[in-house]
Each structure stands twice: as C-alpha cells, then as structure tokens.
Scaffold this active site. Sequence first.
Site, PDB file in Angstrom:
ATOM      1  N   HIS A 142     -15.959   2.009  -4.057  1.00 58.02           N
ATOM      2  CA  HIS A 142     -14.512   1.907  -3.880  1.00 58.02           C
ATOM      3  C   HIS A 142     -14.078   0.579  -3.272  1.00 58.02           C
ATOM      4  O   HIS A 142     -12.901   0.298  -3.186  1.00 58.02           O
ATOM      5  CB  HIS A 142     -14.039   3.075  -3.014  1.00 58.02           C
ATOM      6  CG  HIS A 142     -12.564   3.325  -3.096  1.00 58.02           C
ATOM      7  ND1 HIS A 142     -11.909   3.595  -4.278  1.00 58.02           N
ATOM      8  CD2 HIS A 142     -11.596   3.340  -2.128  1.00 58.02           C
ATOM      9  CE1 HIS A 142     -10.623   3.777  -4.039  1.00 58.02           C
ATOM     10  NE2 HIS A 142     -10.405   3.626  -2.751  1.00 58.02           N
ATOM     11  N   TYR A 155       0.845  -1.203   0.000  1.00 50.46           N
ATOM     12  CA  TYR A 155       0.000   0.000   0.000  1.00 50.46           C
ATOM     13  C   TYR A 155       0.879   1.251   0.000  1.00 50.46           C
ATOM     14  O   TYR A 155       0.973   1.954  -0.977  1.00 50.46           O
ATOM     15  CB  TYR A 155      -0.958  -0.011   1.195  1.00 50.46           C
ATOM     16  CG  TYR A 155      -1.940   1.140   1.157  1.00 50.46           C
ATOM     17  CD1 TYR A 155      -3.045   1.091   0.306  1.00 50.46           C
ATOM     18  CD2 TYR A 155      -1.764   2.283   1.932  1.00 50.46           C
ATOM     19  CE1 TYR A 155      -3.951   2.150   0.235  1.00 50.46           C
ATOM     20  CE2 TYR A 155      -2.661   3.338   1.871  1.00 50.46           C
ATOM     21  CZ  TYR A 155      -3.744   3.274   1.030  1.00 50.46           C
ATOM     22  OH  TYR A 155      -4.631   4.329   0.963  1.00 50.46           O
ATOM     23  N   ASP A 210     -17.719   4.235  -8.174  1.00 50.75           N
ATOM     24  CA  ASP A 210     -16.648   4.620  -7.257  1.00 50.75           C
ATOM     25  C   ASP A 210     -16.543   6.137  -7.253  1.00 50.75           C
ATOM     26  O   ASP A 210     -16.101   6.744  -8.225  1.00 50.75           O
ATOM     27  CB  ASP A 210     -15.322   3.997  -7.703  1.00 50.75           C
ATOM     28  CG  ASP A 210     -14.220   4.176  -6.661  1.00 50.75           C
ATOM     29  OD1 ASP A 210     -14.371   5.042  -5.774  1.00 50.75           O
ATOM     30  OD2 ASP A 210     -13.214   3.448  -6.737  1.00 50.75           O
ATOM     31  N   SER A 230      -6.362   1.178  -4.513  1.00 56.66           N
ATOM     32  CA  SER A 230      -6.426   2.613  -4.261  1.00 56.66           C
ATOM     33  C   SER A 230      -5.023   3.216  -4.377  1.00 56.66           C
ATOM     34  O   SER A 230      -4.442   3.184  -5.451  1.00 56.66           O
ATOM     35  CB  SER A 230      -7.061   2.876  -2.892  1.00 56.66           C
ATOM     36  OG  SER A 230      -7.495   4.210  -2.778  1.00 56.66           O
TER      37      SER A 230
END
Length: 490
Positions: free
Chosen positions: A451, A237, A409, A318
């Site tokens: 999302h 991430y 989203d 993301s």
Amino acid sequence: MYIEQGCDPVNKLYYCDMSKLRNGLQGFGNKEEEEDAHAMLPFVKLIDTFDAQYQYIANDDTLFTFLTNKNAPRYKLVRVDLKEPINSWFDVIQESERDVLESACAVNGNQVIVSYLSDVKYILQVRDLETGSLQHHLPIDIGTVNGISARRQDSVFFFGFSSFLSPGIIYQCDLMGTQAPVIKIFRETSVPGFDRSLFHSNQVFVASKDGTKIPMFIVARKNINLDGSHPCLLYGYGGFNVSVTPCFSVSRIVLARHLGCVLCIANIRGGGEYGEEWHKAGALAKKQNCFDDFISAAEYLVSVGYTQPAKLCIEGGSNGGLLVAACINQRPDLFGCALAHVGVMDMLRFHKFTIGHAWTSEFGCSEKEEEFHWLIKYSPLHNVRRPWEEFGCECIQYPSTMLLTADHDDRVVPLHSLKLLATMQYVLCTSMEHSSQTNPIIARIECKAGHGAGRPMQKIVTTYPSIIYLYLALLPSRSSIFLTLYCCRV
C-alpha cells in the site's frame, strides 16, 4: 488494553492490576501452579462500549488521566479514580471551543506537555497535570510537532518538528526552575544546496460550495507573478479523521525549486483538522463535501492566478486516490493532470476484499439501500462519463491521468485501479472516431510492493513519479498514445 473496531476514533478500555497476581506476571500461568495454569488475566472492563476514544496519559496509583473525545469532538483531558470509576470522572483540561487537543505527555512530576492543532498549525503548552491550568506557551514556527519524548521523572523533554521548508528539527526543552522554559535545537537536518529563504508558505481559507471555509497551504517561490503561468500540484486526503499537516517532501521541493511549481495542501472535510465534527462532515452521507471542498480549492488557485487548468495537477493516495478519481469524474475540465495512488475506486464492493469491511463506518455499505444511494452517486468506477458529450463541448476531455497501484497491496487491493482503468478505456474509447480523448490515461503497477508504507529506498527513488508529475501536467495533451497499462519490474 485497547480494543478497537472499524476506523472510527473509538475504543474499549480494559486494565489489569498486576499487584493482585499472586506470583506476579512471571508466575502467572505456570504449569506448576495448577490453579493458574489455564486462567485468564483478571482484566477489569473500565470502558466496554464503542462510544468514544480513550488514550492513557499518566496515573498516580488508582488515579488515572486519559485523553478522550467523550462528549468532546475536539478532545479533552479527564481523570478517574479506579476505586470508584462510576462517579469519579472529572475534566482536567476542558475541550477547546475551536482547537483540537492532539496529544498530552506527562513530564517533570506534575506537569503535562499538550499539543493543540489550531487552524492546522501546532501549538505547544505546559500545563499542570492536576488542575489543567496553563503555565507556559512554547514558541514554535508554523509546522508539525511529530513526536514528544518525555519521562515523568525528568524535567527535560524533546520534541520533533518539521515544516514545508524544514525537513526536521529536534528541540530540547528544560522545565526546571520557575522561569520560562528555554527551547534550543538539539539536532537539525539540513538539505545541502537548498535555500529555504527563497520560498514562502502561507495559508488561505477558501469558501466551499456550501460556504464552509476550507484551509489551504500554498508553498511557492517568493514574489511570483500571479499570471496563471505556473504549474501547480494540489494534494488532498479528506477522510478517516486524518489531519494533513505541514511536512517536508524532497520530491515536491525539487518541483518547486527546479520547475517553478506551486505546492498546495487542501485541508478538506473528512479529516481531523477541526476534530470529529469536521471528520463527520465529510463521511457517510456527507462524503460529497470532500469533493466540493477540493474542487473549490482548485477553482481558487485558478481564479487568483496561481495556475490554469491545463497546468493544475491533483494528487492523493488511498482515500485521497478516491478523492482524485471522483473529482476528475465531476470536473474533468478543471485539471490538466491527475495522480491517484492506490485509490478506493469501487465504492459498491470495497467491503468484500481484505480489510475493506472496516471502512463501512467511514463510507457506508452498498448492501444497505440508503447507503447504496450515497455511494453510487460518486463511486469513481460507476461515474465515468464522456465529458465532451455531457458538457456539449468537443474540447473537454479527461486530464492526463496516472493510476498507481501495487500487486501486493492487501489494504486497497489493485483490482480497484485496474477496474477503473478498464472502465475508462471502454467508456472513453469504444468508438475512437467519436472520441475526443487524446490525453493519456495510464497505470503504474509496482511489483513486490504493497500500500506504500515501508517501501525500501530503492523503490522510492526508482518509482516515485516526481518528474512525471510535471511532464504530464505540461504535456500539450495531444499524445497519440491513448490508454496504456504498463508494469514496472525490478
């Protein structure tokens, strides 16, 4: 009352003394009381700047305790008397030299349960709320403490725990008495047919491009041969001060149990694993550190024999989708498969859509010249290349890639993934006779979804591409289907 702005861990802090309301909260604003009919609640602005984060822990009358990162990137516990807020601040638990103070919870009158993150592993302690002195260490396995439930008037508290091999345990602990607290299992979730004793999780520290040691967890069957034959899933991430700690994933355990997959989590810079300094080391002008860390983690897995590039799949969502897309642009030769969920792909225009403007504190903004030059260097949309030309080798191409997005989203709008897909199609396949791209590059667009958070179980079961992960990673990379866009309808 907390007031926040942007995505940095900072907030303003106001409070209202309810005892000063003449008729209490119920009577406040009552039309019969003309004096209060249009009045505002009398909030006092204790902290009115965005220079640090403050989280309420407990109070005794006007003596308040807060968790904060004010002059403490790894957080500390402080106390202030609201009667004299200017000169009465003092530390209760000082900042650790290395560990991050994740949370604090008052319990049993004058005690506090604190959880630290130490090298991405949780530590639980019992301390005195007034002095901060250590009273007890609470023994727990390597994993994540995902919630402490306690009331200050009670001696008993509960906390949740999970790990790569344990889906969830609720522990109960009683602090009554002078002896060491006894922890016992209150409730445990088990998976029928899954024998976790057959698997092993360990942590390694990988040197990044600049020498920084990056922690990485590796989960695999015990005593596997390090001969490069195993499919491997590497997740990352690296942003917004988010710490990626051990957690249980059914889909990943399926891959490990039935398909011999090695599961890896790289705790790259940009996250919160070592506090705000670690976060800032992977943000703004230093965002490239995130990609260097992730690439170094992948190189390590290949070098020691866990896998080989053709069997290495990378995944992120993301901000992690951005990570995956940037890495396949920079090192297409290193990966066999890439899964980018709802990624931020257009780094020059992200601030123009929905909540994107809040991310400028993390990435910067292309409307500022200096920051434009940061962003253009790694923006996935603007750095798609023909690798066989750039590397001078016909055998190098983009890995099998799946871009996942959703039509509703409203956080990372789907145009990011769609524009990147179109760009890859244009760049890689404009002249088919001169293209070496044979690995499929496809997109999945979920309908009536956003999302990712809060999806109903039906969508998770029917759309989560757990089996596709390995199919893509193990494809011989000679599919006649090139760049395909398909929609999934329910």
